[in-house]
Motif scaffolding. Structure first.
Motif, PDB file in Angstrom:
ATOM      1  N   PHE A 119       0.817  -1.213   0.000  1.00 25.32           N
ATOM      2  CA  PHE A 119       0.000   0.000   0.000  1.00 25.32           C
ATOM      3  C   PHE A 119       0.851   1.262   0.000  1.00 25.32           C
ATOM      4  O   PHE A 119       0.804   2.054  -0.937  1.00 25.32           O
ATOM      5  CB  PHE A 119      -0.971  -0.030   1.179  1.00 25.32           C
ATOM      6  N   CYS A 120       1.649   1.448   1.040  1.00 26.85           N
ATOM      7  CA  CYS A 120       2.486   2.645   1.081  1.00 26.85           C
ATOM      8  C   CYS A 120       3.667   2.415   2.012  1.00 26.85           C
ATOM      9  O   CYS A 120       3.493   2.063   3.173  1.00 26.85           O
ATOM     10  CB  CYS A 120       1.642   3.836   1.562  1.00 26.85           C
ATOM     11  N   ASP A 121       4.853   2.624   1.489  1.00 29.47           N
ATOM     12  CA  ASP A 121       6.083   2.388   2.254  1.00 29.47           C
ATOM     13  C   ASP A 121       6.592   3.711   2.820  1.00 29.47           C
ATOM     14  O   ASP A 121       6.906   4.625   2.059  1.00 29.47           O
ATOM     15  CB  ASP A 121       7.120   1.748   1.319  1.00 29.47           C
ATOM     16  N   SER A 122       6.689   3.799   4.151  1.00 27.61           N
ATOM     17  CA  SER A 122       7.077   5.079   4.764  1.00 27.61           C
ATOM     18  C   SER A 122       8.583   5.203   4.980  1.00 27.61           C
ATOM     19  O   SER A 122       9.093   6.298   5.187  1.00 27.61           O
ATOM     20  CB  SER A 122       6.371   5.247   6.118  1.00 27.61           C
ATOM     21  N   ILE A 176      -1.227   5.103   7.729  1.00 31.03           N
ATOM     22  CA  ILE A 176      -1.715   6.287   8.463  1.00 31.03           C
ATOM     23  C   ILE A 176      -1.620   7.533   7.576  1.00 31.03           C
ATOM     24  O   ILE A 176      -2.525   8.364   7.541  1.00 31.03           O
ATOM     25  CB  ILE A 176      -0.918   6.476   9.780  1.00 31.03           C
ATOM     26  N   SER A 177      -0.524   7.609   6.820  1.00 26.24           N
ATOM     27  CA  SER A 177      -0.338   8.797   5.969  1.00 26.24           C
ATOM     28  C   SER A 177      -1.372   8.883   4.845  1.00 26.24           C
ATOM     29  O   SER A 177      -1.506   9.924   4.205  1.00 26.24           O
ATOM     30  CB  SER A 177       1.081   8.800   5.385  1.00 26.24           C
ATOM     31  N   LYS A 178      -2.090   7.785   4.602  1.00 27.44           N
ATOM     32  CA  LYS A 178      -3.082   7.788   3.517  1.00 27.44           C
ATOM     33  C   LYS A 178      -4.515   7.771   4.033  1.00 27.44           C
ATOM     34  O   LYS A 178      -5.460   7.615   3.241  1.00 27.44           O
ATOM     35  CB  LYS A 178      -2.859   6.583   2.601  1.00 27.44           C
ATOM     36  N   MET A 214       3.460  -2.181  17.562  1.00 27.11           N
ATOM     37  CA  MET A 214       2.105  -2.143  18.121  1.00 27.11           C
ATOM     38  C   MET A 214       1.695  -0.696  18.402  1.00 27.11           C
ATOM     39  O   MET A 214       0.514  -0.357  18.321  1.00 27.11           O
ATOM     40  CB  MET A 214       2.025  -3.008  19.383  1.00 27.11           C
ATOM     41  N   ASP A 215       2.667   0.166  18.704  1.00 24.52           N
ATOM     42  CA  ASP A 215       2.342   1.593  18.873  1.00 24.52           C
ATOM     43  C   ASP A 215       1.786   2.178  17.580  1.00 24.52           C
ATOM     44  O   ASP A 215       0.834   2.957  17.593  1.00 24.52           O
ATOM     45  CB  ASP A 215       3.591   2.389  19.277  1.00 24.52           C
ATOM     46  N   ASP A 216       2.409   1.788  16.473  1.00 24.84           N
ATOM     47  CA  ASP A 216       1.894   2.248  15.171  1.00 24.84           C
ATOM     48  C   ASP A 216       0.449   1.787  14.993  1.00 24.84           C
ATOM     49  O   ASP A 216      -0.404   2.533  14.518  1.00 24.84           O
ATOM     50  CB  ASP A 216       2.733   1.676  14.016  1.00 24.84           C
ATOM     51  N   ALA A 239      -6.495   4.756  16.483  1.00 31.49           N
ATOM     52  CA  ALA A 239      -6.932   6.060  16.999  1.00 31.49           C
ATOM     53  C   ALA A 239      -7.169   7.058  15.862  1.00 31.49           C
ATOM     54  O   ALA A 239      -8.165   7.785  15.856  1.00 31.49           O
ATOM     55  CB  ALA A 239      -5.892   6.604  17.980  1.00 31.49           C
ATOM     56  N   GLU A 240      -6.265   7.081  14.902  1.00 29.52           N
ATOM     57  CA  GLU A 240      -6.392   8.022  13.776  1.00 29.52           C
ATOM     58  C   GLU A 240      -7.611   7.685  12.920  1.00 29.52           C
ATOM     59  O   GLU A 240      -8.273   8.583  12.397  1.00 29.52           O
ATOM     60  CB  GLU A 240      -5.127   8.005  12.912  1.00 29.52           C
TER      61      GLU A 240
END
Ligand code: TEU
Ligand code: CA
Length: 554
Positions: free
Chosen positions: A19-22, A34-36, A78-80, A86-87
């Motif tokens: 999907f998307c590599d940060s 999250i960024s998407k 797990m924080d991510d 949450a986001e």
């Protein structure tokens, strides 16, 4: 019918690895997702299904889980994950995790312990049989080829795996195993996720005692389906799982259910069903062959229509199917369901509308909203998927040349859907700054999110319009709860149906490149959606252009 919070939602499947590599390691990850979120929110998505991102050796790309409580470091922490939940919540979006509990990974500690002590507690978490000379416990063929039995390392036993040998089946007959699974499900629900997509669930009940079935290929093995047809009593497991977990959280669950009998639909997705919903796979199964992908054929528009209507009729008003045109196990829908040579922006929109307006929960697979297409694989070396590699071998064994075999399996390869998401025309489609783990479809320069964003005529904006229509206060009730009535079923290459509740809507798709006329029974009030700039009409006769789709209100 009791109204549920998820009835009117629109879902989107993310395949995390693509999907998307940060961080530039070539593998998509949770911070990338999250960024998407704003992209998805803007599209109108409410529910996100994440394919597995738990700890895994990735033998089957995450569907082989070695720790159900941890995130694989390649996907984040797990924080991510907590941040993602949450986001999503901030945007009124719900997250579905993938529940893969027919099997785990051979690197899971349960399996490791079973190898050390097959007679002990964890031996009974799996299906273990004494190894015999010259014969296997059963002649079943695994979904990914070869027998379902493999030697249990360090022992005189063999274990059962209906999928890959790195995916040992969990023994659901054992109440201790079931407890472990419920504990894990509740642990995730406590975190605040919206529910689960439930993987391969139909396989958890085996026909016991084990026996051989009629061989159906030259390998002397028998398809798992023959065993599954005989298995009785899966409902006990599924009902127990529902009562011990999902029900207490009002979770949304969608089952990957195959081969259900019509009379079982209400058990599965009726008022107090095992699941909230289940996927309609009728179209994906059509055209398939017992022999393998090499023998499968392209399905025709007529068949597509019949499959959709058949599934709709079976589910009726009993419950809600989840409708897809593709997922991570299937080729791209536009390459599959549109006749060869006819795959255009216009025809993609037609397919989108015909699928999206069906009764049920629409699921969009990442990139579907852009009209992403199958990949021209130049060599088998470009393919990662274990299922495709097995089907390639099957094709060679059947006498196809390597070139023919590649062509044959390319049409159905799961990797068609797994190539990186096409975000932009930048290098690697903007998916990563590093080297992508799987090749990018070369058409990313023309098919990508950035170029479609502000293009009113793009496939993406058409999806956005479809989603907005489903949420429109005037039409919502009809689109979500209305009955579905096929019309002009005998008119070739035409797929049309009414959705009726407080409003009467008519969806008409001309599923061919030639113009086609339909005779309306009365005049319509307005056009709600049209993938063409006009709608040609004299009196009550509509002349639909090739692949034109319209949604009319009466
Ligand atoms: O798929 C289950 C399934 O029935 C497969 O046989 C599917 O039809 C096959 O992948 C086609 O090649 C689920 C997952 O969606 C899939 O990705 C996994 O590989 C499989 O379970 C095992 O977990
Ligand atoms: Ca990454």
């Amino acid at each position: 019918m009791t109204k549920k919070w998820w009835h009117d939602k629109v879902a989107y499947q993310i395949y995390p690895k693509s999907f998307c590599d940060s961080n530039g390691d070539g593998i998509g990850d949770i911070p990338g997702i999250i960024s998407k979120l704003d992209y998805l929110h803007d599209l109108g998505i409410d529910i996100i299904w994440l394919s597995p991102c738990y700890c895994s050796p990735l033998a089957d790309e995450g569907y082989d889980i070695s720790d159900y409580y941890r995130i694989d470091p390649r996907f984040g922490t797990m924080d991510d994950m907590d941040r993602l939940i949450a986001e999503a919540k901030k945007r009124d979006m719900y997250l579905l995790m993938d529940l893969v509990v027919n099997h785990c990974s051979d690197e899971h500690e349960w399996f490791q312990k079973a190898c050390k002590d097959p007679e002990g507690k964890y031996g009974n978490f799996f299906y273990l049989e004494d190894k015999k000379e010259d014969t296997l416990p059963t002649n079943w063929r695994s979904y990914f080829g070869g027998p379902v039995w493999e030697d249990l390392p360090g022992t005189k036993k063999q274990y059962l795996h209906v999928f890959h040998k790195k995916q040992p089946d969990l023994n659901w007959e054992n109440p201790q195993l079931r407890e472990e699974i419920y504990k894990n499900i509740n642990w995730w629900l406590e975190k605040g996720i919206g529910g689960f997509r439930i993987d391969a669930i139909i396989n958890i009940k085996k026909a016991l005692p084990f026996r051989n079935y009629e061989p159906d290929r030259a390998d002397g093995l028998s398809s798992i389906n023959n065993m599954l047809k005989e298995a009785q009593g899966i409902g006990q497991f599924l009902g127990e799982m529902r009562d011990r977990t999902f029900k207490n959280y009002d979770a949304f669950t969608v089952g990957e259910v195959f081969n259900e009998k019509p009379e079982e639909i209400s058990d599965f997705i009726g008022e107090n069903g095992y699941f909230s919903s289940m996927f309609d796979f009728n179209e994906t199964i059509c055209g398939g062959s017992e022999k393998g992908w090499y023998d499968a054929r392209q399905i025709t528009p007529e068949e597509y229509k019949t499959c959709c209507f058949e599934a709709q009729k079976k589910a009726g008003q009993i419950g809600f199917l989840s409708n897809i045109i593709e997922n991570h196990d299937e080729p791209r829908g536009v390459s599959r369901y549109l006749p060869q040579g006819d795959c255009t922006v216009k025809s993609k929109k037609m397919l989108a509308a015909l699928n999206f307006m069906l009764r049920g929960i629409p699921f969009i697979y990442q990139g579907q909203e852009l009209g992403m297409e199958n990949v021209p694989f130049a060599s088998i070396d470009e393919i990662d998927d274990i299922s495709t590699l097995d089907e390639y071998q099957t094709a060679l064994n059947a006498g196809l040349s390597p070139e023919e075999a590649l062509n044959a399996v390319s049409r159905f390869s799961r990797d068609n859907a797994r190539t990186p998401m096409q975000w932009s025309a930048d290098k690697h489609a903007g998916f990563t700054t590093g080297t992508p783990w799987l090749k990018v479809n070369p058409n990313y320069t023309t098919i990508n999110a950035a170029s479609q964003q502000n293009d009113k005529g793009s496939v993406k904006n058409f999806y956005k319009q479809l989603i907005a229509l489903r949420k429109h206060p005037e039409y919502k009730n009809t689109i979500v709860y209305g009955t579905l009535e096929p019309v002009w079923e005998d008119q070739k290459n035409l797929m049309a149906y009414y959705r009726k509740e407080d409003k009467t809507l008519l969806v008409i798709g001309n599923y061919q490149k030639e113009e086609q006329a339909v005779h309306l029974p009365q005049t319509y009030k307005r056009i709600l959606l049209n993938n063409d700039s006009t709608l040609r009409q004299t009196d009550n006769i509509l002349y639909l252009s090739g692949y034109q789709v319209v949604i009319l209100e009466f």
